[in-house]
Design an enzyme around this catalytic site. Structure first.
Site, PDB file in Angstrom:
ATOM      1  N   ILE A  11       0.828  -1.213   0.000  1.00 26.41           N
ATOM      2  CA  ILE A  11       0.000   0.000   0.000  1.00 26.41           C
ATOM      3  C   ILE A  11       0.860   1.260   0.000  1.00 26.41           C
ATOM      4  O   ILE A  11       0.470   2.290  -0.574  1.00 26.41           O
ATOM      5  CB  ILE A  11      -1.012  -0.007   1.179  1.00 26.41           C
ATOM      6  CG1 ILE A  11      -2.132   0.987   0.912  1.00 26.41           C
ATOM      7  CG2 ILE A  11      -0.347   0.266   2.514  1.00 26.41           C
ATOM      8  CD1 ILE A  11      -2.962   0.714  -0.302  1.00 26.41           C
ATOM      9  N   SER A  33      12.222   0.947   6.474  1.00 27.90           N
ATOM     10  CA  SER A  33      11.824  -0.354   5.956  1.00 27.90           C
ATOM     11  C   SER A  33      12.981  -1.319   6.117  1.00 27.90           C
ATOM     12  O   SER A  33      14.141  -0.926   6.008  1.00 27.90           O
ATOM     13  CB  SER A  33      11.464  -0.219   4.472  1.00 27.90           C
ATOM     14  OG  SER A  33      11.331  -1.493   3.898  1.00 27.90           O
ATOM     15  N   LYS A  87      -5.420   1.762   7.863  1.00 34.01           N
ATOM     16  CA  LYS A  87      -6.523   0.991   8.453  1.00 34.01           C
ATOM     17  C   LYS A  87      -6.125  -0.481   8.556  1.00 34.01           C
ATOM     18  O   LYS A  87      -5.372  -0.947   7.714  1.00 34.01           O
ATOM     19  CB  LYS A  87      -7.813   1.142   7.663  1.00 34.01           C
ATOM     20  CG  LYS A  87      -7.722   0.927   6.157  1.00 34.01           C
ATOM     21  CD  LYS A  87      -7.569  -0.363   5.494  1.00 34.01           C
ATOM     22  CE  LYS A  87      -8.097  -1.648   5.923  1.00 34.01           C
ATOM     23  NZ  LYS A  87      -7.860  -2.719   4.880  1.00 34.01           N
ATOM     24  N   ASP A 165     -10.136  -7.742   6.631  1.00 39.14           N
ATOM     25  CA  ASP A 165      -9.185  -6.709   6.186  1.00 39.14           C
ATOM     26  C   ASP A 165      -9.818  -5.864   5.068  1.00 39.14           C
ATOM     27  O   ASP A 165      -9.856  -4.634   5.185  1.00 39.14           O
ATOM     28  CB  ASP A 165      -7.850  -7.331   5.754  1.00 39.14           C
ATOM     29  CG  ASP A 165      -6.878  -6.267   5.260  1.00 39.14           C
ATOM     30  OD1 ASP A 165      -6.348  -5.512   6.092  1.00 39.14           O
ATOM     31  OD2 ASP A 165      -6.691  -6.158   4.026  1.00 39.14           O
TER      32      ASP A 165
END
Ligand code: NAP
Length: 309
Positions: A11, A33, A87, A165
């Protein structure tokens, strides 16, 4: 404002990086990351190291899966950074409440984002429903887990939510467009015998005007993908289609079609985060997550065929 992006996965690459690049409010100043980088942006593989090295970056956006997110968010808030959460905002309601309390104590902004609420036609659906009496509402969210989540192990682990999800996106729209609150009264959770989270779920809700409010979430749909909310009211019927990108009222399409109707979701979220930071606000609406927690509390478990990648 300078912002750091944490968790350079699907995402982050698909939506966050382009939305930040196109925004007049934000400058992507660092990434954190273990593996990913963004060309031309300073990268860190350790979150604490980034917070220490870049005190000038006042805002972080967390694109991790829900389970590891709390530790990152709490550390960022304690370091007096404003935080934007993908989210669902956490793995449990309690940790989200704790984060909100911490953000208030540290006087920083905290934003539980719900990208589907920013889809093109969600606001029009909310306005249309506002002065009508609901007779029934049905959510149908059917997609292919193989197509949308290839190789993502975390969605099948405790806290990964499984089919909730994507299902929580439908619930985030539901809780935005309905003028009256609903609550879950029944749930069936279909859990593959080799997994921890559901591949399918059906929910029923109570609404002040009707008990005919339901949701079907299914991850086994390999044909046409469906993300639809249909509502029947005393003043006509409404179909919100394609995850909120299209709206039909009494069978007639509302508004113009354009090429990338979901493209506005993340730009709108980043614009909202900019406003929140400027106003010192907190936006932690947990209502979509409450319904998921209730479904897990009330849900009857049914074991189904193993899911093999
Ligand atoms: P992903 O690609 O599987 O993971 C995102 C990144 O999280 C990974 O690249 C990894 O970052 C980091 N990560 C994973 N496990 C971790 C752990 N245990 N500890 C620390 N970091 C970890 O997932 P995603 O699809 O982007 O989803 C991330 C969040 O966005 C989820 O909450 C999801 O619901 C939400 N979301 C996803 C989509 C979608 O279409 N995929 C759409 C909207 C929202 P590094 O390897 O970079 O360290």
């Amino acid at each position: 404002m300078q912002i750091a992006l944490v968790g350079i996965g699907k995402i982050a690459v698909d939506q966050h990086v382009p939305a930040i690049a196109a925004s007049p409010d934000w400058d992507l100043a660092a990434t954190v990351s273990r593996q990913g980088t963004v060309a031309g942006v300073e990268s860190f593989d350790d979150f604490t190291a980034m917070l220490d090295a870049r005190p000038d970056i006042r805002v972080v956006s967390l694109c991790l899966p829900p389970v590891p997110r709390f530790d990152y968010a709490a550390e960022a808030i304690r370091a007096r950074r404003h935080v934007m959460l993908e989210k669902p905002p956490g793995a449990t309601l309690s940790e989200c409440h704790d984060l909100e309390a911490l953000a208030r104590e540290m006087r920083v902004s905290l934003f539980a984002t719900w990208h589907s609420r920013e889809a093109d036609k969600v606001e029009a659906a909310r306005t249309w429903l506002a002065d009508r009496r609901l007779r029934s509402l049905a959510i149908t969210w059917k997609e292919s887990v193989r197509r949308w989540h290839p190789g993502q192990a975390w969605i099948w682990e405790p806290g990964g939510l499984g089919v909730f999800d994507p299902g929580i996106n439908a619930l985030s729209i539901l809780t935005r467009i309905l003028p009256a609150p609903v609550h879950v009264t029944e749930a069936v959770l279909e859990i593959p015998e080799n997994r921890q989270t559901p591949i399918g779920a059906t929910l029923r809700f109570r609404h002040p005007d009707t008990t005919d409010v339901s949701a079907v979430f299914d991850w086994r749909e390999e044909g046409d993908q469906t993300w639809m909310i249909e509502a029947e009211t005393d003043g006509g019927t409404m179909r919100l289609l394609d995850g909120g990108a299209r709206l039909e009222i009494d069978g007639t399409e509302v508004g113009d079609d354009h090429d990338a109707p979901l493209a506005g979701e993340y730009p709108r979220l980043y614009a909202a985060m900019a406003r929140l930071v400027q106003s010192g606000g907190i936006d932690m609406d947990l209502s979509p997550m409450r319904h998921v927690a209730d479904a897990f509390t009330l849900g009857r478990r049914v074991t189904v065929a193993p899911f093999l990648e």
